[in-house]
Design a protein around this motif. Structure first.
Motif, PDB file in Angstrom:
ATOM      1  N   ARG A   1       0.796  -1.312  -0.303  1.00  0.00           N
ATOM      2  CA  ARG A   1       0.104  -0.469  -0.175  1.00  0.00           C
ATOM      3  C   ARG A   1       0.703   1.224  -0.199  1.00  0.00           C
ATOM      4  O   ARG A   1       1.832   1.596   0.865  1.00  0.00           O
ATOM      5  CB  ARG A   1      -0.706  -0.472   1.033  1.00  0.00           C
ATOM      6  N   ASP A   2       0.365   2.120  -0.626  1.00  0.00           N
ATOM      7  CA  ASP A   2       1.380   3.330  -0.551  1.00  0.00           C
ATOM      8  C   ASP A   2       0.176   4.619  -0.953  1.00  0.00           C
ATOM      9  O   ASP A   2      -0.843   4.533  -1.313  1.00  0.00           O
ATOM     10  CB  ASP A   2       1.622   3.851  -2.356  1.00  0.00           C
ATOM     11  N   ASP A   3       0.366   5.566   0.127  1.00  0.00           N
ATOM     12  CA  ASP A   3      -0.701   6.400   1.118  1.00  0.00           C
ATOM     13  C   ASP A   3      -1.169   6.927  -0.491  1.00  0.00           C
ATOM     14  O   ASP A   3      -2.026   8.174  -0.616  1.00  0.00           O
ATOM     15  CB  ASP A   3       0.127   7.052   1.817  1.00  0.00           C
ATOM     16  N   GLY A   4       0.036   7.261  -1.802  1.00  0.00           N
ATOM     17  CA  GLY A   4      -0.207   7.841  -2.592  1.00  0.00           C
ATOM     18  C   GLY A   4      -1.537   7.690  -3.455  1.00  0.00           C
ATOM     19  O   GLY A   4      -1.784   7.994  -4.410  1.00  0.00           O
ATOM     20  N   ASP A   5      -1.631   6.242  -3.162  1.00  0.00           N
ATOM     21  CA  ASP A   5      -2.695   5.904  -4.071  1.00  0.00           C
ATOM     22  C   ASP A   5      -3.792   5.146  -3.804  1.00  0.00           C
ATOM     23  O   ASP A   5      -3.974   4.313  -2.181  1.00  0.00           O
ATOM     24  CB  ASP A   5      -2.079   4.398  -4.886  1.00  0.00           C
ATOM     25  N   ALA A   6      -5.370   5.370  -4.165  1.00  0.00           N
ATOM     26  CA  ALA A   6      -6.026   5.208  -4.028  1.00  0.00           C
ATOM     27  C   ALA A   6      -6.476   3.544  -4.119  1.00  0.00           C
ATOM     28  O   ALA A   6      -5.897   3.125  -5.222  1.00  0.00           O
ATOM     29  CB  ALA A   6      -7.940   5.902  -4.656  1.00  0.00           C
ATOM     30  N   LEU A   7      -7.248   3.440  -3.470  1.00  0.00           N
ATOM     31  CA  LEU A   7      -7.655   1.276  -2.945  1.00  0.00           C
ATOM     32  C   LEU A   7      -8.856   1.337  -3.769  1.00  0.00           C
ATOM     33  O   LEU A   7      -9.445   2.080  -3.455  1.00  0.00           O
ATOM     34  CB  LEU A   7      -7.108   0.713  -2.064  1.00  0.00           C
ATOM     35  N   PRO A   8      -9.388   0.662  -4.135  1.00  0.00           N
ATOM     36  CA  PRO A   8     -10.252  -0.025  -5.162  1.00  0.00           C
ATOM     37  C   PRO A   8     -11.482   0.018  -3.768  1.00  0.00           C
ATOM     38  O   PRO A   8     -11.069  -0.827  -2.156  1.00  0.00           O
ATOM     39  CB  PRO A   8     -10.378  -0.703  -5.499  1.00  0.00           C
ATOM     40  N   GLU A   9     -13.076   0.587  -3.197  1.00  0.00           N
ATOM     41  CA  GLU A   9     -13.416   0.575  -2.363  1.00  0.00           C
ATOM     42  C   GLU A   9     -15.338   0.432  -2.695  1.00  0.00           C
ATOM     43  O   GLU A   9     -16.051   0.379  -1.651  1.00  0.00           O
ATOM     44  CB  GLU A   9     -13.503   2.004  -1.176  1.00  0.00           C
ATOM     45  N   ASP A  10     -15.080   0.875  -3.961  1.00  0.00           N
ATOM     46  CA  ASP A  10     -16.774   0.330  -4.389  1.00  0.00           C
ATOM     47  C   ASP A  10     -17.281  -1.068  -3.753  1.00  0.00           C
ATOM     48  O   ASP A  10     -17.449  -1.600  -4.162  1.00  0.00           O
ATOM     49  CB  ASP A  10     -16.814   0.907  -6.161  1.00  0.00           C
ATOM     50  N   ARG A  11     -18.428  -0.954  -3.463  1.00  0.00           N
ATOM     51  CA  ARG A  11     -19.146  -1.892  -2.884  1.00  0.00           C
ATOM     52  C   ARG A  11     -19.931  -3.270  -3.760  1.00  0.00           C
ATOM     53  O   ARG A  11     -19.471  -4.307  -3.113  1.00  0.00           O
ATOM     54  CB  ARG A  11     -20.346  -1.555  -2.331  1.00  0.00           C
ATOM     55  N   SER A  12     -19.852  -2.449  -5.059  1.00  0.00           N
ATOM     56  CA  SER A  12     -20.798  -3.553  -5.808  1.00  0.00           C
ATOM     57  C   SER A  12     -19.261  -4.212  -6.818  1.00  0.00           C
ATOM     58  O   SER A  12     -19.055  -5.475  -6.918  1.00  0.00           O
ATOM     59  CB  SER A  12     -20.816  -3.140  -7.525  1.00  0.00           C
ATOM     60  N   THR A  13     -18.156  -3.823  -6.653  1.00  0.00           N
ATOM     61  CA  THR A  13     -17.228  -4.694  -6.998  1.00  0.00           C
ATOM     62  C   THR A  13     -16.387  -5.262  -5.849  1.00  0.00           C
ATOM     63  O   THR A  13     -16.134  -6.547  -6.054  1.00  0.00           O
ATOM     64  CB  THR A  13     -16.054  -3.409  -6.902  1.00  0.00           C
ATOM     65  N   ILE A  14     -16.747  -4.878  -4.608  1.00  0.00           N
ATOM     66  CA  ILE A  14     -16.397  -5.977  -3.567  1.00  0.00           C
ATOM     67  C   ILE A  14     -16.712  -7.126  -3.406  1.00  0.00           C
ATOM     68  O   ILE A  14     -16.579  -8.423  -3.525  1.00  0.00           O
ATOM     69  CB  ILE A  14     -16.064  -4.905  -2.295  1.00  0.00           C
ATOM     70  N   TYR A  15     -18.546  -7.299  -4.035  1.00  0.00           N
ATOM     71  CA  TYR A  15     -19.727  -7.572  -4.032  1.00  0.00           C
ATOM     72  C   TYR A  15     -19.185  -8.940  -4.899  1.00  0.00           C
ATOM     73  O   TYR A  15     -19.302 -10.279  -4.396  1.00  0.00           O
ATOM     74  CB  TYR A  15     -20.724  -6.937  -3.825  1.00  0.00           C
ATOM     75  N   GLY A  16     -18.492  -8.543  -6.227  1.00  0.00           N
ATOM     76  CA  GLY A  16     -18.897  -9.149  -7.146  1.00  0.00           C
ATOM     77  C   GLY A  16     -17.329 -10.422  -6.955  1.00  0.00           C
ATOM     78  O   GLY A  16     -17.785 -11.508  -7.097  1.00  0.00           O
ATOM     79  N   ILE A  17     -16.440  -9.161  -6.280  1.00  0.00           N
ATOM     80  CA  ILE A  17     -15.437 -10.580  -5.858  1.00  0.00           C
ATOM     81  C   ILE A  17     -15.424 -11.413  -4.920  1.00  0.00           C
ATOM     82  O   ILE A  17     -14.732 -12.347  -4.865  1.00  0.00           O
ATOM     83  CB  ILE A  17     -14.125  -9.641  -5.947  1.00  0.00           C
ATOM     84  N   LEU A  18     -15.743 -10.903  -3.749  1.00  0.00           N
ATOM     85  CA  LEU A  18     -16.099 -12.044  -2.836  1.00  0.00           C
ATOM     86  C   LEU A  18     -16.980 -13.290  -3.769  1.00  0.00           C
ATOM     87  O   LEU A  18     -16.483 -14.749  -3.425  1.00  0.00           O
ATOM     88  CB  LEU A  18     -16.994 -11.279  -1.695  1.00  0.00           C
ATOM     89  N   ASN A  19     -17.822 -12.801  -4.546  1.00  0.00           N
ATOM     90  CA  ASN A  19     -18.759 -14.389  -4.983  1.00  0.00           C
ATOM     91  C   ASN A  19     -17.925 -14.544  -5.825  1.00  0.00           C
ATOM     92  O   ASN A  19     -18.413 -16.192  -5.575  1.00  0.00           O
ATOM     93  CB  ASN A  19     -20.233 -13.118  -4.983  1.00  0.00           C
ATOM     94  N   ARG A  20     -17.103 -14.225  -7.106  1.00  0.00           N
ATOM     95  CA  ARG A  20     -16.713 -15.379  -7.264  1.00  0.00           C
ATOM     96  C   ARG A  20     -15.412 -15.957  -7.013  1.00  0.00           C
ATOM     97  O   ARG A  20     -15.392 -17.087  -7.769  1.00  0.00           O
ATOM     98  CB  ARG A  20     -16.297 -13.797  -8.732  1.00  0.00           C
ATOM     99  N   THR A  21     -14.636 -15.441  -5.759  1.00  0.00           N
ATOM    100  CA  THR A  21     -14.045 -16.017  -5.303  1.00  0.00           C
ATOM    101  C   THR A  21     -14.140 -17.490  -4.604  1.00  0.00           C
ATOM    102  O   THR A  21     -14.002 -18.530  -4.831  1.00  0.00           O
ATOM    103  CB  THR A  21     -13.601 -15.165  -4.011  1.00  0.00           C
ATOM    104  N   ARG A  22     -15.506 -17.063  -3.927  1.00  0.00           N
ATOM    105  CA  ARG A  22     -16.478 -18.330  -3.532  1.00  0.00           C
ATOM    106  C   ARG A  22     -16.642 -19.390  -4.115  1.00  0.00           C
ATOM    107  O   ARG A  22     -16.732 -20.205  -4.280  1.00  0.00           O
ATOM    108  CB  ARG A  22     -17.625 -17.719  -2.603  1.00  0.00           C
ATOM    109  N   ARG A  23     -16.701 -18.917  -5.260  1.00  0.00           N
ATOM    110  CA  ARG A  23     -17.624 -19.185  -6.770  1.00  0.00           C
ATOM    111  C   ARG A  23     -16.690 -20.757  -7.513  1.00  0.00           C
ATOM    112  O   ARG A  23     -16.530 -21.722  -7.193  1.00  0.00           O
ATOM    113  CB  ARG A  23     -17.884 -18.918  -7.344  1.00  0.00           C
ATOM    114  N   PHE A  24     -15.428 -19.935  -7.675  1.00  0.00           N
ATOM    115  CA  PHE A  24     -13.693 -20.762  -7.877  1.00  0.00           C
ATOM    116  C   PHE A  24     -13.136 -21.665  -7.278  1.00  0.00           C
ATOM    117  O   PHE A  24     -13.296 -22.434  -7.186  1.00  0.00           O
ATOM    118  CB  PHE A  24     -12.826 -19.777  -7.879  1.00  0.00           C
ATOM    119  N   ARG A  25     -13.896 -21.020  -5.889  1.00  0.00           N
ATOM    120  CA  ARG A  25     -13.013 -22.090  -5.005  1.00  0.00           C
ATOM    121  C   ARG A  25     -14.245 -23.562  -4.390  1.00  0.00           C
ATOM    122  O   ARG A  25     -13.690 -24.434  -4.291  1.00  0.00           O
ATOM    123  CB  ARG A  25     -13.537 -21.302  -3.269  1.00  0.00           C
TER     124      ARG A  25
END
Length: 280
Positions: A49-73
């Motif tokens: 992490r670098d304080d100069g670089d924003a990290l992704p925080e949009d909820r729909s992206t986070i939701y989709g990544i968690l769900n796809r992670t569970r599916r791949f797993r």
């Protein structure tokens, strides 16, 4: 070069690895019903992490990544239950750590990505088990199957391949080539799982709250799910999992309308199976 500086110097598409990493680090608290319990994501994220670089925080992206992670797993776990000691390959692994979920004491996992990603990965994630290895991989190359040392004969044991957050950044002809190679080379019973966007999103990465900061562009999307198996006669579309289902409005309104008009999910995880001629 420190891991933080190395992460900042990744090229456009490889730099998207920060998105799923950040989602797995923070997503369990936002969406406990989709918690993946990644034991490594938060500490890895902190190191790059670098304080100069924003990290992704949009909820729909986070939701989709968690769900796809569970599916791949779950797809990989189902495969390993059917094929104990089988081989799983994560093509375009980024900084993910699926071995923590898939290690049943017998499974063999290969994490594969471009050399610039593997250099960073080796600094952040040490070797963890003799049954886990890493390989350099370029999915745009015609010999990607050989790069992974995958079976040379169709009569070999099946393998489970998955690629997460990768194919949408490849040109359509390269995606078709990957699917065709899998159909031609994979032993019967092998599975290729991947996530894909609807074709309507192609060329519009700048509208994605997280991807637009990376400079990467969406080049490929699905027009009809049936087209996926058309890359080779041995391919069968085994499952489609819409990873944004359940997120709420406005998706609950837009998604059914898109399916009605275009016949394809806005975003989904697909699983293709290679079969023998006698199974067709």
């Amino acid at each position: 070069m420190t891991s933080c500086k190395a992460a900042r110097h990744l090229s456009a598409v490889p730099s998207t690895l920060r998105i799923p990493l950040a989602a797995r680090a923070s997503g369990d608290a936002l969406f406990p019903q989709l918690a993946v319990r990644d034991a490594y994501a938060a500490s890895i994220l902190e190191r790059i992490r670098d304080d100069g670089d924003a990290l992704p925080e949009d909820r729909s992206t986070i939701y989709g990544i968690l769900n796809r992670t569970r599916r791949f797993r779950s797809l990989a776990q189902e495969f390993l239950q059917q094929h104990p000691g089988g081989r799983v390959v994560n093509m375009g692994c980024g900084l993910s750590h699926y071995f923590q979920w898939l290690d049943d004491g017998r499974a063999r996992l290969t994490d594969a990505d471009l050399p610039e990603v593997l250099d960073l990965r080796r600094e952040l994630i040490p070797d963890i088990d003799p049954r886990h290895d890493e390989r350099a991989l370029d999915l745009t190359a015609a010999d990607w199957w050989e790069q992974l040392a995958l079976p040379r004969r169709r009569r070999a044991s099946p393998v489970f391949l998955f690629t997460e957050g990768v194919l949408m950044y490849l040109a359509p002809d390269r995606v078709r080539a990957v699917l065709k190679t899998f159909g031609e080379r994979a032993p019967a019973g092998s599975v290729l799982a991947f996530d894909a966007i609807c074709w309507l999103a192609v060329g519009h990465a700048a509208r994605h709250p997280s991807v637009r900061a990376t400079g990467a562009e969406f080049l490929w999307g699905v027009r009809r799910p049936a087209e996926l198996a058309q890359a080779h006669p041995r391919l069968r579309l085994e499952s489609t999992h819409r990873v944004l289902d359940g997120i709420g409005l406005p998706y609950a309104v837009v998604a059914p309308l898109a399916m009605l008009l275009f016949g394809v999910p806005l975003y989904a995880v697909y699983a293709l199976r290679a079969v023998d001629a006698r199974e067709t």
